[in-house]
Design a protein around this motif. Structure first.
Motif, PDB file in Angstrom:
ATOM      1  N   THR A 100       0.837  -1.203   0.000  1.00  0.00           N
ATOM      2  CA  THR A 100       0.000   0.000   0.000  1.00  0.00           C
ATOM      3  C   THR A 100       0.866   1.245   0.000  1.00  0.00           C
ATOM      4  O   THR A 100       0.653   2.179  -0.781  1.00  0.00           O
ATOM      5  CB  THR A 100      -0.940   0.008   1.227  1.00  0.00           C
ATOM      6  N   PHE A 101       1.855   1.274   0.881  1.00  0.00           N
ATOM      7  CA  PHE A 101       2.747   2.424   0.958  1.00  0.00           C
ATOM      8  C   PHE A 101       3.483   2.615  -0.370  1.00  0.00           C
ATOM      9  O   PHE A 101       3.507   3.723  -0.929  1.00  0.00           O
ATOM     10  CB  PHE A 101       3.747   2.254   2.096  1.00  0.00           C
ATOM     11  N   GLU A 102       4.075   1.563  -0.885  1.00  0.00           N
ATOM     12  CA  GLU A 102       4.878   1.667  -2.109  1.00  0.00           C
ATOM     13  C   GLU A 102       4.036   2.105  -3.305  1.00  0.00           C
ATOM     14  O   GLU A 102       4.461   2.935  -4.108  1.00  0.00           O
ATOM     15  CB  GLU A 102       5.591   0.349  -2.381  1.00  0.00           C
ATOM     16  N   ARG A 103       2.836   1.563  -3.441  1.00  0.00           N
ATOM     17  CA  ARG A 103       1.953   1.961  -4.548  1.00  0.00           C
ATOM     18  C   ARG A 103       1.543   3.430  -4.437  1.00  0.00           C
ATOM     19  O   ARG A 103       1.381   4.116  -5.437  1.00  0.00           O
ATOM     20  CB  ARG A 103       0.720   1.074  -4.606  1.00  0.00           C
ATOM     21  N   SER A 104       1.387   3.916  -3.211  1.00  0.00           N
ATOM     22  CA  SER A 104       0.933   5.293  -3.013  1.00  0.00           C
ATOM     23  C   SER A 104       1.950   6.315  -3.503  1.00  0.00           C
ATOM     24  O   SER A 104       1.591   7.446  -3.833  1.00  0.00           O
ATOM     25  CB  SER A 104       0.631   5.553  -1.534  1.00  0.00           C
ATOM     26  N   ARG A 143      -3.778   7.899   4.719  1.00  0.00           N
ATOM     27  CA  ARG A 143      -3.672   6.668   5.505  1.00  0.00           C
ATOM     28  C   ARG A 143      -2.943   5.562   4.727  1.00  0.00           C
ATOM     29  O   ARG A 143      -3.476   4.466   4.528  1.00  0.00           O
ATOM     30  CB  ARG A 143      -5.039   6.201   5.971  1.00  0.00           C
ATOM     31  N   ILE A 144      -1.731   5.896   4.327  1.00  0.00           N
ATOM     32  CA  ILE A 144      -0.918   4.928   3.576  1.00  0.00           C
ATOM     33  C   ILE A 144      -0.024   4.113   4.500  1.00  0.00           C
ATOM     34  O   ILE A 144       0.824   3.360   4.038  1.00  0.00           O
ATOM     35  CB  ILE A 144      -0.092   5.624   2.482  1.00  0.00           C
ATOM     36  N   GLY A 145      -0.218   4.276   5.809  1.00  0.00           N
ATOM     37  CA  GLY A 145       0.474   3.415   6.752  1.00  0.00           C
ATOM     38  C   GLY A 145       1.605   4.045   7.540  1.00  0.00           C
ATOM     39  O   GLY A 145       2.243   3.369   8.347  1.00  0.00           O
ATOM     40  N   ILE A 146       1.888   5.331   7.330  1.00  0.00           N
ATOM     41  CA  ILE A 146       2.999   5.964   8.044  1.00  0.00           C
ATOM     42  C   ILE A 146       2.628   6.150   9.515  1.00  0.00           C
ATOM     43  O   ILE A 146       1.643   6.797   9.838  1.00  0.00           O
ATOM     44  CB  ILE A 146       3.365   7.320   7.423  1.00  0.00           C
ATOM     45  N   ALA A 147       3.439   5.548  10.404  1.00  0.00           N
ATOM     46  CA  ALA A 147       3.237   5.710  11.843  1.00  0.00           C
ATOM     47  C   ALA A 147       4.090   6.868  12.365  1.00  0.00           C
ATOM     48  O   ALA A 147       3.622   7.676  13.161  1.00  0.00           O
ATOM     49  CB  ALA A 147       3.596   4.421  12.580  1.00  0.00           C
ATOM     50  N   ARG A 148       5.361   6.908  11.926  1.00  0.00           N
ATOM     51  CA  ARG A 148       6.282   7.973  12.334  1.00  0.00           C
ATOM     52  C   ARG A 148       7.166   8.336  11.154  1.00  0.00           C
ATOM     53  O   ARG A 148       7.444   7.505  10.306  1.00  0.00           O
ATOM     54  CB  ARG A 148       7.203   7.503  13.477  1.00  0.00           C
ATOM     55  N   TYR A 149       7.592   9.589  11.164  1.00  0.00           N
ATOM     56  CA  TYR A 149       8.527  10.009  10.136  1.00  0.00           C
ATOM     57  C   TYR A 149       9.480  11.043  10.712  1.00  0.00           C
ATOM     58  O   TYR A 149       9.150  11.761  11.649  1.00  0.00           O
ATOM     59  CB  TYR A 149       7.806  10.546   8.891  1.00  0.00           C
ATOM     60  N   VAL A 187       8.215  12.860  -4.451  1.00  0.00           N
ATOM     61  CA  VAL A 187       9.053  11.777  -3.951  1.00  0.00           C
ATOM     62  C   VAL A 187       9.871  11.280  -5.136  1.00  0.00           C
ATOM     63  O   VAL A 187       9.382  10.555  -5.986  1.00  0.00           O
ATOM     64  CB  VAL A 187       8.219  10.640  -3.320  1.00  0.00           C
ATOM     65  N   VAL A 188      11.145  11.708  -5.193  1.00  0.00           N
ATOM     66  CA  VAL A 188      11.983  11.403  -6.349  1.00  0.00           C
ATOM     67  C   VAL A 188      12.816  10.137  -6.154  1.00  0.00           C
ATOM     68  O   VAL A 188      13.413   9.631  -7.103  1.00  0.00           O
ATOM     69  CB  VAL A 188      12.886  12.601  -6.720  1.00  0.00           C
ATOM     70  N   GLY A 189      12.861   9.632  -4.930  1.00  0.00           N
ATOM     71  CA  GLY A 189      13.572   8.394  -4.645  1.00  0.00           C
ATOM     72  C   GLY A 189      13.029   7.780  -3.375  1.00  0.00           C
ATOM     73  O   GLY A 189      12.566   8.498  -2.476  1.00  0.00           O
ATOM     74  N   CYS A 190      13.031   6.463  -3.305  1.00  0.00           N
ATOM     75  CA  CYS A 190      12.573   5.784  -2.088  1.00  0.00           C
ATOM     76  C   CYS A 190      13.258   4.428  -2.012  1.00  0.00           C
ATOM     77  O   CYS A 190      13.329   3.701  -3.008  1.00  0.00           O
ATOM     78  CB  CYS A 190      11.057   5.613  -2.094  1.00  0.00           C
ATOM     79  N   TRP A 191      13.746   4.125  -0.823  1.00  0.00           N
ATOM     80  CA  TRP A 191      14.446   2.864  -0.596  1.00  0.00           C
ATOM     81  C   TRP A 191      13.848   2.165   0.614  1.00  0.00           C
ATOM     82  O   TRP A 191      13.607   2.795   1.644  1.00  0.00           O
ATOM     83  CB  TRP A 191      15.936   3.125  -0.329  1.00  0.00           C
ATOM     84  N   ALA A 192      13.587   0.870   0.493  1.00  0.00           N
ATOM     85  CA  ALA A 192      13.168   0.054   1.635  1.00  0.00           C
ATOM     86  C   ALA A 192      14.434  -0.268   2.424  1.00  0.00           C
ATOM     87  O   ALA A 192      15.465  -0.606   1.840  1.00  0.00           O
ATOM     88  CB  ALA A 192      12.483  -1.222   1.160  1.00  0.00           C
TER      89      ALA A 192
END
Length: 161
Positions: free
Chosen positions: A84-88, A130-136, A95-100
């Motif tokens: 869900t998070f990744e698809r969002s 509500r894409i799942g982010i608890a903390r950032y 968001v120009v880059g994202c790494w797990a």
């Protein structure tokens, strides 16, 4: 995995510096005639080693902006939550880059916005969705120190013929 020889590595180095190079210029730089150089390049592309070609931009010339890195932790650690998070992220061009990540935070995002207010609106919209982010945790880039367009090809030397 493809076996690389020194000439293949040199092709990769040249392309990392000069992605728009002509076939003839590439051949000259690696000391081959154009046809063998082109055949090697096609072999590297077909093997999936070259994922694509793109331009590098000087964002300062485009106008005011801010680059941020955001470490995010998801509320749930299920496959569905990660998907869900990744698809969002497709909905947010900022968001120009994202790494797990493994250990600690779940994701590290690179974000470019016009200013901090635009960044806060982006984060608010992501939280509202509500894409799942608890903390950032937000880290503002104050100066680019190094941005290597070329990977350290010498690390792969042991895989060469």
């Amino acid at each position: 995995m493809i076996k690389l020889d020194p000439r293949d590595i040199e092709i990769l180095r040249v392309l990392a510096r000069e992605g728009r190079i002509t076939k003839a210029a590439l051949a000259e730089k690696i000391n081959l005639s154009p046809t063998p150089a082109w055949e090697r390049l096609k072999k590297l592309e077909k093997a999936g080693l070259i994922a694509g070609y793109r331009a590098s931009f000087n964002l300062k010339k485009l106008g005011p902006h801010v680059t941020l890195f955001v470490a995010a932790e998801l509320a749930d650690h299920t496959a569905a939550s990660f998907q869900t998070f990744e698809r969002s992220l497709d909905q947010h061009p900022e968001v120009v880059g994202c790494w797990a990540l493994g250990g600690g935070f779940d994701y590290l995002m690179q974000i470019v916005t016009r200013d901090i207010d635009a960044y806060q609106r982006l984060i608010d919209s992501m939280l509202d969705a509500r894409i799942g982010i608890a903390r950032y945790f937000t880290y503002i880039v104050t100066k680019e120190v190094k941005n290597a367009a070329m990977p350290p090809f010498e690390l792969f030397a042991d895989q060469m013929d």
